[in-house]
Design an enzyme around this catalytic site. Structure first.
Site, PDB file in Angstrom:
ATOM      1  N   GLY A  10      51.027  24.782  51.628  1.00 34.61           N
ATOM      2  CA  GLY A  10      50.801  23.361  51.894  1.00 34.61           C
ATOM      3  C   GLY A  10      50.270  23.019  53.272  1.00 34.61           C
TER       4      GLY A  10
ATOM      5  N   ASP B 132      53.626  21.368  56.309  1.00 35.31           N
ATOM      6  CA  ASP B 132      53.110  20.102  55.777  1.00 35.31           C
ATOM      7  C   ASP B 132      54.245  19.088  55.644  1.00 35.31           C
ATOM      8  OD1 ASP B 132      54.227  21.692  53.807  1.00 35.31           O
ATOM      9  OD2 ASP B 132      52.903  20.991  52.221  1.00 35.31           O
TER      10      ASP B 132
ATOM     11  N   ASP C  33      61.685  18.708  54.090  1.00 33.77           N
ATOM     12  CA  ASP C  33      62.425  17.917  53.108  1.00 33.77           C
ATOM     13  C   ASP C  33      63.924  18.148  53.354  1.00 33.77           C
ATOM     14  OD1 ASP C  33      63.456  16.957  50.626  1.00 33.77           O
ATOM     15  OD2 ASP C  33      61.522  17.261  49.693  1.00 33.77           O
TER      16      ASP C  33
ATOM     17  N   LYS D 112      61.114  13.916  55.938  1.00 31.08           N
ATOM     18  CA  LYS D 112      62.031  13.019  55.222  1.00 31.08           C
ATOM     19  C   LYS D 112      63.392  13.076  55.904  1.00 31.08           C
ATOM     20  CE  LYS D 112      59.971  13.552  50.615  1.00 31.08           C
ATOM     21  NZ  LYS D 112      60.154  14.094  49.251  1.00 31.08           N
TER      22      LYS D 112
ATOM     23  N   PHE E 267      57.944  11.227  46.196  1.00 32.48           N
ATOM     24  CA  PHE E 267      57.120  12.405  45.928  1.00 32.48           C
ATOM     25  C   PHE E 267      55.698  12.110  46.406  1.00 32.48           C
ATOM     26  CE2 PHE E 267      54.622  15.099  42.872  1.00 32.48           C
ATOM     27  CZ  PHE E 267      54.936  16.291  43.498  1.00 32.48           C
ATOM     28  N   VAL E 268      55.163  13.002  47.211  1.00 32.89           N
ATOM     29  CA  VAL E 268      53.824  12.783  47.773  1.00 32.89           C
ATOM     30  C   VAL E 268      52.905  13.970  47.472  1.00 32.89           C
ATOM     31  CG1 VAL E 268      54.325  11.132  49.626  1.00 32.89           C
ATOM     32  CG2 VAL E 268      54.751  13.564  50.019  1.00 32.89           C
TER      33      VAL E 268
ATOM     34  N   ARG F  87      45.774  19.518  46.223  1.00 30.10           N
ATOM     35  CA  ARG F  87      45.996  19.764  47.665  1.00 30.10           C
ATOM     36  C   ARG F  87      44.794  19.321  48.487  1.00 30.10           C
ATOM     37  NH1 ARG F  87      50.396  23.343  48.293  1.00 30.10           N
ATOM     38  NH2 ARG F  87      50.670  24.831  46.621  1.00 30.10           N
TER      39      ARG F  87
HETATM   40  C1  PRP Z   1      57.211  22.928  50.513  1.00 26.09           C
HETATM   41  C2  PRP Z   1      56.782  22.663  51.949  1.00 26.09           C
HETATM   42  C3  PRP Z   1      57.855  23.324  52.752  1.00 26.09           C
HETATM   43  C4  PRP Z   1      59.086  23.171  51.883  1.00 26.09           C
HETATM   44  C5  PRP Z   1      59.891  22.027  52.374  1.00 26.09           C
HETATM   45  O1  PRP Z   1      56.741  24.185  50.148  1.00 26.09           O
HETATM   46  O2  PRP Z   1      55.512  23.185  52.220  1.00 26.09           O
HETATM   47  O3  PRP Z   1      57.576  24.699  52.990  1.00 26.09           O
HETATM   48  O4  PRP Z   1      58.632  22.895  50.546  1.00 26.09           O
HETATM   49  O5  PRP Z   1      61.083  21.890  51.651  1.00 26.09           O
HETATM   50  P1  PRP Z   1      62.500  22.121  52.315  1.00 26.09           P
HETATM   51  O6  PRP Z   1      62.532  21.394  53.610  1.00 26.09           O
HETATM   52  O7  PRP Z   1      63.448  21.485  51.294  1.00 26.09           O
HETATM   53  O8  PRP Z   1      62.735  23.588  52.460  1.00 26.09           O
HETATM   54  P2  PRP Z   1      56.600  24.649  48.631  1.00 26.09           P
HETATM   55  O9  PRP Z   1      57.751  25.548  48.292  1.00 26.09           O
HETATM   56  O10 PRP Z   1      56.404  23.446  47.741  1.00 26.09           O
HETATM   57  O11 PRP Z   1      55.306  25.557  48.665  1.00 26.09           O
HETATM   58  P3  PRP Z   1      53.783  25.163  48.981  1.00 26.09           P
HETATM   59  O12 PRP Z   1      53.692  24.858  50.460  1.00 26.09           O
HETATM   60  O13 PRP Z   1      53.043  26.392  48.609  1.00 26.09           O
HETATM   61  O14 PRP Z   1      53.414  23.960  48.145  1.00 26.09           O
END
Ligand code: PRP
Length: 188
Positions: free
Chosen positions: A55, A111, A114, A142, A164-165, A177
Site C-alpha cells: 500500500g 499508507d 489502523d 485512525k 474504509f478507504v 490502488r
Molecule cells: C495495511 C496497511 C498496513 C496495515 C495497517 O496493509 O498497509 O500495513 O494494513 O493495519 P494495522 O495498523 O491494523 O496493522 P495490508 O495488510 O492491507 O496490505 P497491503 O499494504 O498490501 O494492502
C-alpha cells in the site's frame, strides 16, 4: 495536470459506493507538510526509509521526492502480521528486510496505521536488529482504532475515523490502488 480534472467523484465496486474524500491537491498538501517536518528532523542524518509494501508505494514515491536536502537510503519490505503462539506476536516477511539496520535512523513509511499491529511488530523487529531510532510516517491514521501505543505515527498526512478507504495505494481486494484520490465508503 489535466489528468486530475478527469478524476471520478464516486466509484461503485462490488456493491459498495465510494465517494472522493482527499483530492490530489489536498494529498499534495498533506505530503508536503510531512516532507517538510521529516526534512527538518533528518537534515544532519542519513536515514534509512523502510517502505511497507504494497500500500505505501504511492505515498512513498511522493514523500521521498518531496524531501529537501535529506541524504537517505530506501528499502522495501512486505509483511503480514498476526498473533501466533508467541505473546510478542510474529511478523511474516513476504518480502524480507534486506538492509542492515544496525545503528541506523529508520523511518518506516506506511499508507495507513489502523490497529497499529503491523507497526508494533515491525518496530520490535527493527529494534532487535539494532536500529538506533525508529519513526513512522503514515499517509493516513485512525487514532480511534489504535491498540498499540508505540505504533502511533510520528508524521501523519491525514487522520480519519473508522471508515474504509481506497485509492492512493490502498486497495479493494487488490484493485484500485492506482486511483490518485482517496475515497471513503458510504453506507447506502
Ligand atoms: C495495511 C496497511 C498496513 C496495515 C495497517 O496493509 O498497509 O500495513 O494494513 O493495519 P494495522 O495498523 O491494523 O496493522 P495490508 O495488510 O492491507 O496490505 P497491503 O499494504 O498490501 O494492502
Amino acid at each position: 495536470m489535466t489528468f486530475y480534472s478527469s478524476i471520478m467523484k464516486t466509484i461503485d465496486e462490488q456493491g459498495y459506493h465510494f465517494e472522493e474524500w482527499l483530492q490530489p491537491a489536498q494529498i499534495a498538501k498533506d505530503v508536503a507538510q510531512v516532507a517538510e517536518r521529516i526534512s527538518a528532523d533528518y537534515a544532519d542524518k542519513e536515514p534509512l526509509f523502510v517502505v511497507v509494501l504494497n500500500g505505501a508505494f504511492v505515498f512513498a514515491a511522493d514523500l521521498l521526492r518531496a524531501l529537501k536536502d535529506v541524504r537517505c537510503e530506501v528499502t522495501f519490505i512486505r509483511v503480514s502480521s498476526y498473533w501466533g503462539m508467541s505473546t510478542t506476536g510474529q511478523l511474516e516477511f513476504i518480502v524480507p528486510l534486506q538492509q542492515v539496520v544496525d545503528n541506523r535512523d529508520v523511518v518506516i513509511i506506511e499508507d495507513i496505521v489502523d490497529t497499529g499491529l503491523t507497526i508494533h511488530q515491525l518496530k520490535a523487529h527493527l529494534r532487535a536488529r539494532g536500529a538506533s531510532t525508529i519513526r513512522v510516517a503514515a499517509m493516513l491514521f485512525k487514532p480511534g482504532k489504535l491498540e498499540y501505543n508505540d505504533a502511533k505515527p510520528d508524521y501523519v498526512g491525514h487522520e480519519l475515523t473508522d471508515e474504509f478507504v481506497i485509492g492512493y495505494g490502498l486497495d479493494f481486494d487488490g484493485f484500485l490502488r492506482n486511483l490518485p484520490s482517496v475515497y471513503k465508503v458510504k453506507e447506502s
